[in-house]
Design an enzyme around this catalytic site. Sequence first.
Site, PDB file in Angstrom:
ATOM      1  N   ALA A 242      48.350  35.316  38.321  1.00  0.00           N
ATOM      2  CA  ALA A 242      47.914  36.421  39.182  1.00  0.00           C
ATOM      3  C   ALA A 242      46.795  36.028  40.136  1.00  0.00           C
ATOM      4  O   ALA A 242      46.211  36.899  40.794  1.00  0.00           O
ATOM      5  CB  ALA A 242      47.468  37.602  38.329  1.00  0.00           C
ATOM      6  N   ALA A 243      46.506  34.738  40.255  1.00  0.00           N
ATOM      7  CA  ALA A 243      45.391  34.313  41.104  1.00  0.00           C
ATOM      8  C   ALA A 243      45.585  34.731  42.552  1.00  0.00           C
ATOM      9  O   ALA A 243      44.649  35.197  43.220  1.00  0.00           O
ATOM     10  CB  ALA A 243      45.210  32.802  41.008  1.00  0.00           C
ATOM     11  N   GLY A 244      46.797  34.577  43.061  1.00  0.00           N
ATOM     12  CA  GLY A 244      47.057  34.965  44.443  1.00  0.00           C
ATOM     13  C   GLY A 244      46.890  36.457  44.670  1.00  0.00           C
ATOM     14  O   GLY A 244      46.417  36.891  45.729  1.00  0.00           O
ATOM     15  N   ASP A 245      47.263  37.262  43.682  1.00  0.00           N
ATOM     16  CA  ASP A 245      47.105  38.709  43.810  1.00  0.00           C
ATOM     17  C   ASP A 245      45.631  39.108  43.785  1.00  0.00           C
ATOM     18  O   ASP A 245      45.198  39.982  44.549  1.00  0.00           O
ATOM     19  CB  ASP A 245      47.856  39.418  42.684  1.00  0.00           C
ATOM     20  CG  ASP A 245      49.354  39.182  42.764  1.00  0.00           C
ATOM     21  OD1 ASP A 245      49.859  38.974  43.878  1.00  0.00           O
ATOM     22  OD2 ASP A 245      50.013  39.208  41.707  1.00  0.00           O
TER      23      ASP A 245
END
Length: 298
Positions: A242-245
């Site tokens: 979920a890093a990009g989110d």
Amino acid sequence: MPQTRVAVVGSANMDLVAMAPALPRQGETMLGTDFVMVPGGKGANQAVAAVRAGASCVFLGAIGSDAFGVTLKARITAAGVDTSQLRVVYGASGVALVMVNAQGENAIVVTPGANDALVGLTAEELATVRAADVLVAQLEIPVQTVTAAAMAARDAGTTVILNAAPARDLPPDLLAAVDLLVVNEGEAQALAGRGREEPRALLDLAPRAVLTLGGEGAWYVDRDGTEVHVPAVPVDVVDSTAAGDAFTAALAVGWGEGRDVVDAVRWASAAGAACVRKLGASVALPRRAEIDELYVPA
């Protein structure tokens, strides 16, 4: 400081996450080490992340009439997201099968389910978009829905941030409405034919762009000639799912609060770093204090 009003239009999935020492090869069965079932989907994740970063957020999406849908709505609502515009459609909710190795790298298969039914935005849904300070959208839902929301936002003076993931053909009407494009290297290659070697190629698509490179940081470019590399914040990586989110949501909140856009990218990088320290998607999304703790100003 007034609270930024964010509208997120996008997907909601139930994430089934398995940890293993390595990602299995084709035909291989591997014994895992851990399993979690958590709400996910790029839209739902970014909505939750925006609230945790300090914004008020309304989520426009679709869930199924199954047990996963009930759980998804309950969890997203409990996170503080306004789900009054969340549709319930007959059938299955979206599901993501996520495999994560010991280095935090992942492989993901998504079945859209109800997300594919998010078409034909209503007058009330479009009014919700127009009332926001920032619209955040991704491409795990029908592109015509993203286009309709972005055009409504543009006409109302709402800032439009498009996280073009997964990469797909972008119609001219959508590109004309985008203020800031956020992509990783694979998406940049697919959309612009260039990656880290030429981030400015993304400016053929939008007036501002951010190219994220994981542990190598991010590039910000715009048509005014700005080209800035923002280093990644060094942390121990557990799960990068979920890093990009977390990054995209924090970027929207920071920019919406009036930060200079490059500083907003730095703050977003701290959010991405805080996220990868935990296992799972929505459960790993950082709160504002965690972001501030890792934020490194210029």
